[in-house]
Design a protein around this motif. Sequence first.
Motif, PDB file in Angstrom:
ATOM      1  N   UNK A  61       0.820  -1.220   0.000  1.00 43.54           N
ATOM      2  CA  UNK A  61       0.000   0.000   0.000  1.00 43.54           C
ATOM      3  C   UNK A  61       0.854   1.270   0.000  1.00 43.54           C
ATOM      4  N   UNK A  62       2.134   1.139  -0.293  1.00 48.46           N
ATOM      5  CA  UNK A  62       3.064   2.264  -0.171  1.00 48.46           C
ATOM      6  C   UNK A  62       2.644   3.496  -0.977  1.00 48.46           C
ATOM      7  N   UNK A  63       2.034   3.297  -2.122  1.00 47.48           N
ATOM      8  CA  UNK A  63       1.650   4.445  -2.953  1.00 47.48           C
ATOM      9  C   UNK A  63       0.508   5.243  -2.329  1.00 47.48           C
ATOM     10  N   UNK A  64      -0.222   4.645  -1.403  1.00 45.15           N
ATOM     11  CA  UNK A  64      -1.345   5.320  -0.748  1.00 45.15           C
ATOM     12  C   UNK A  64      -0.981   5.888   0.621  1.00 45.15           C
ATOM     13  N   UNK A  65       0.227   5.631   1.087  1.00 49.63           N
ATOM     14  CA  UNK A  65       0.636   6.062   2.426  1.00 49.63           C
ATOM     15  C   UNK A  65       0.966   7.543   2.447  1.00 49.63           C
ATOM     16  N   UNK A  66       0.703   8.155   3.581  1.00 51.49           N
ATOM     17  CA  UNK A  66       1.042   9.562   3.767  1.00 51.49           C
ATOM     18  C   UNK A  66       2.456   9.706   4.292  1.00 51.49           C
ATOM     19  N   UNK A  67       2.768  10.895   4.740  1.00 46.26           N
ATOM     20  CA  UNK A  67       4.075  11.186   5.323  1.00 46.26           C
ATOM     21  C   UNK A  67       3.898  11.437   6.813  1.00 46.26           C
ATOM     22  N   UNK A  68       4.215  10.464   7.645  1.00 45.12           N
ATOM     23  CA  UNK A  68       4.020  10.650   9.089  1.00 45.12           C
ATOM     24  C   UNK A  68       5.029  11.647   9.651  1.00 45.12           C
ATOM     25  N   UNK A  69       4.675  12.244  10.761  1.00 48.59           N
ATOM     26  CA  UNK A  69       5.615  13.131  11.450  1.00 48.59           C
ATOM     27  C   UNK A  69       6.759  12.327  12.051  1.00 48.59           C
ATOM     28  N   UNK A  70       6.447  11.089  12.464  1.00 49.26           N
ATOM     29  CA  UNK A  70       7.439  10.197  13.046  1.00 49.26           C
ATOM     30  C   UNK A  70       7.199   8.787  12.513  1.00 49.26           C
ATOM     31  N   UNK A  71       8.199   8.232  11.856  1.00 53.10           N
ATOM     32  CA  UNK A  71       8.081   6.875  11.312  1.00 53.10           C
ATOM     33  C   UNK A  71       7.923   5.877  12.458  1.00 53.10           C
ATOM     34  N   UNK A  72       8.695   6.057  13.510  1.00 54.03           N
ATOM     35  CA  UNK A  72       8.634   5.147  14.658  1.00 54.03           C
ATOM     36  C   UNK A  72       7.234   5.148  15.265  1.00 54.03           C
ATOM     37  N   UNK A  73       6.675   6.317  15.477  1.00 53.43           N
ATOM     38  CA  UNK A  73       5.330   6.433  16.024  1.00 53.43           C
ATOM     39  C   UNK A  73       4.327   5.740  15.109  1.00 53.43           C
ATOM     40  N   UNK A  74       4.426   5.984  13.815  1.00 54.35           N
ATOM     41  CA  UNK A  74       3.516   5.379  12.842  1.00 54.35           C
ATOM     42  C   UNK A  74       3.608   3.851  12.887  1.00 54.35           C
ATOM     43  N   UNK A  75       4.824   3.326  12.950  1.00 54.70           N
ATOM     44  CA  UNK A  75       5.001   1.872  12.971  1.00 54.70           C
ATOM     45  C   UNK A  75       4.481   1.251  14.265  1.00 54.70           C
ATOM     46  N   UNK A  76       4.701   1.912  15.390  1.00 53.71           N
ATOM     47  CA  UNK A  76       4.193   1.396  16.668  1.00 53.71           C
ATOM     48  C   UNK A  76       2.671   1.347  16.658  1.00 53.71           C
ATOM     49  N   UNK A  77       2.065   2.438  16.199  1.00 51.25           N
ATOM     50  CA  UNK A  77       0.605   2.485  16.150  1.00 51.25           C
ATOM     51  C   UNK A  77       0.071   1.423  15.192  1.00 51.25           C
ATOM     52  N   UNK A  78       0.712   1.276  14.051  1.00 55.41           N
ATOM     53  CA  UNK A  78       0.281   0.279  13.062  1.00 55.41           C
ATOM     54  C   UNK A  78       0.436  -1.134  13.610  1.00 55.41           C
ATOM     55  N   UNK A  79       1.548  -1.404  14.287  1.00 50.55           N
ATOM     56  CA  UNK A  79       1.737  -2.743  14.861  1.00 50.55           C
ATOM     57  C   UNK A  79       0.695  -3.017  15.929  1.00 50.55           C
ATOM     58  N   UNK A  80       0.415  -2.040  16.754  1.00 51.61           N
ATOM     59  CA  UNK A  80      -0.590  -2.213  17.809  1.00 51.61           C
ATOM     60  C   UNK A  80      -1.929  -2.600  17.193  1.00 51.61           C
ATOM     61  N   UNK A  81      -2.324  -1.900  16.131  1.00 48.30           N
ATOM     62  CA  UNK A  81      -3.576  -2.219  15.440  1.00 48.30           C
ATOM     63  C   UNK A  81      -3.527  -3.606  14.808  1.00 48.30           C
ATOM     64  N   UNK A  82      -2.415  -3.933  14.188  1.00 49.23           N
ATOM     65  CA  UNK A  82      -2.251  -5.249  13.553  1.00 49.23           C
ATOM     66  C   UNK A  82      -2.353  -6.358  14.590  1.00 49.23           C
ATOM     67  N   UNK A  83      -1.667  -6.183  15.718  1.00 52.12           N
ATOM     68  CA  UNK A  83      -1.714  -7.199  16.779  1.00 52.12           C
ATOM     69  C   UNK A  83      -3.137  -7.385  17.299  1.00 52.12           C
TER      70      UNK A  83
END
Length: 188
Positions: A61-83
């Motif tokens: 989905x990379x072409x649809x992704x935005x530009x987060x303020x923090x990559x680390x924050x974005x990944x943590x939030x995404x992992x939490x949702x995925x889990x």
Amino acid sequence: MSSAEDALLLWDLFKQGDWNAYTKLYNQYFKLLNNYGYKFTKDINFIEDAVQDLFVKLWTTRSNLGNPLSVKNYLYKSLRSTLFRKLQSNSRFTEIQDDNSLPFEASFDQAVIATEQEQELRVKIKVVIDKLPARQQEIIYLRFYESFDYEEISDIMNITIASTYKLLYKALHSVESVFKDSNISNSF
């Protein structure tokens, strides 16, 4: 250039389809994400699968992704949702608000312990934190072990900033109470 700026640069390259940038992001965050996932379940294979699923989804989905303020924050939030999604679909979902059985493992491997006394104190602090409710454990981990600010924690935990402050205050008050009740502070 800071590591956060480096991560944003890698993120931008990854979104453009740069496989090397994608693998660098993966390698940079894989261990951190697994460590964070361990706060919700001790099933290492499950966590690794969730991290893999997250990165596969990011790539597709990379072409649809935005530009987060923090990559680390974005990944943590995404992992939490995925889990949570995977736990729910496997009928092993645990309500985080009321469950005291979620694991909390402090990441002591990141810090060099200067003295035996300091090591003893860290073990005692871990025992105290283990007695806290799961959400209080999570907020302490995010704030003090991962150094997220209140806005980032609010985003990751999907709560308001005011609730973030209140939850952290409550967690610290609980830690203080346990310390007082157990005479841990008297041993130092």
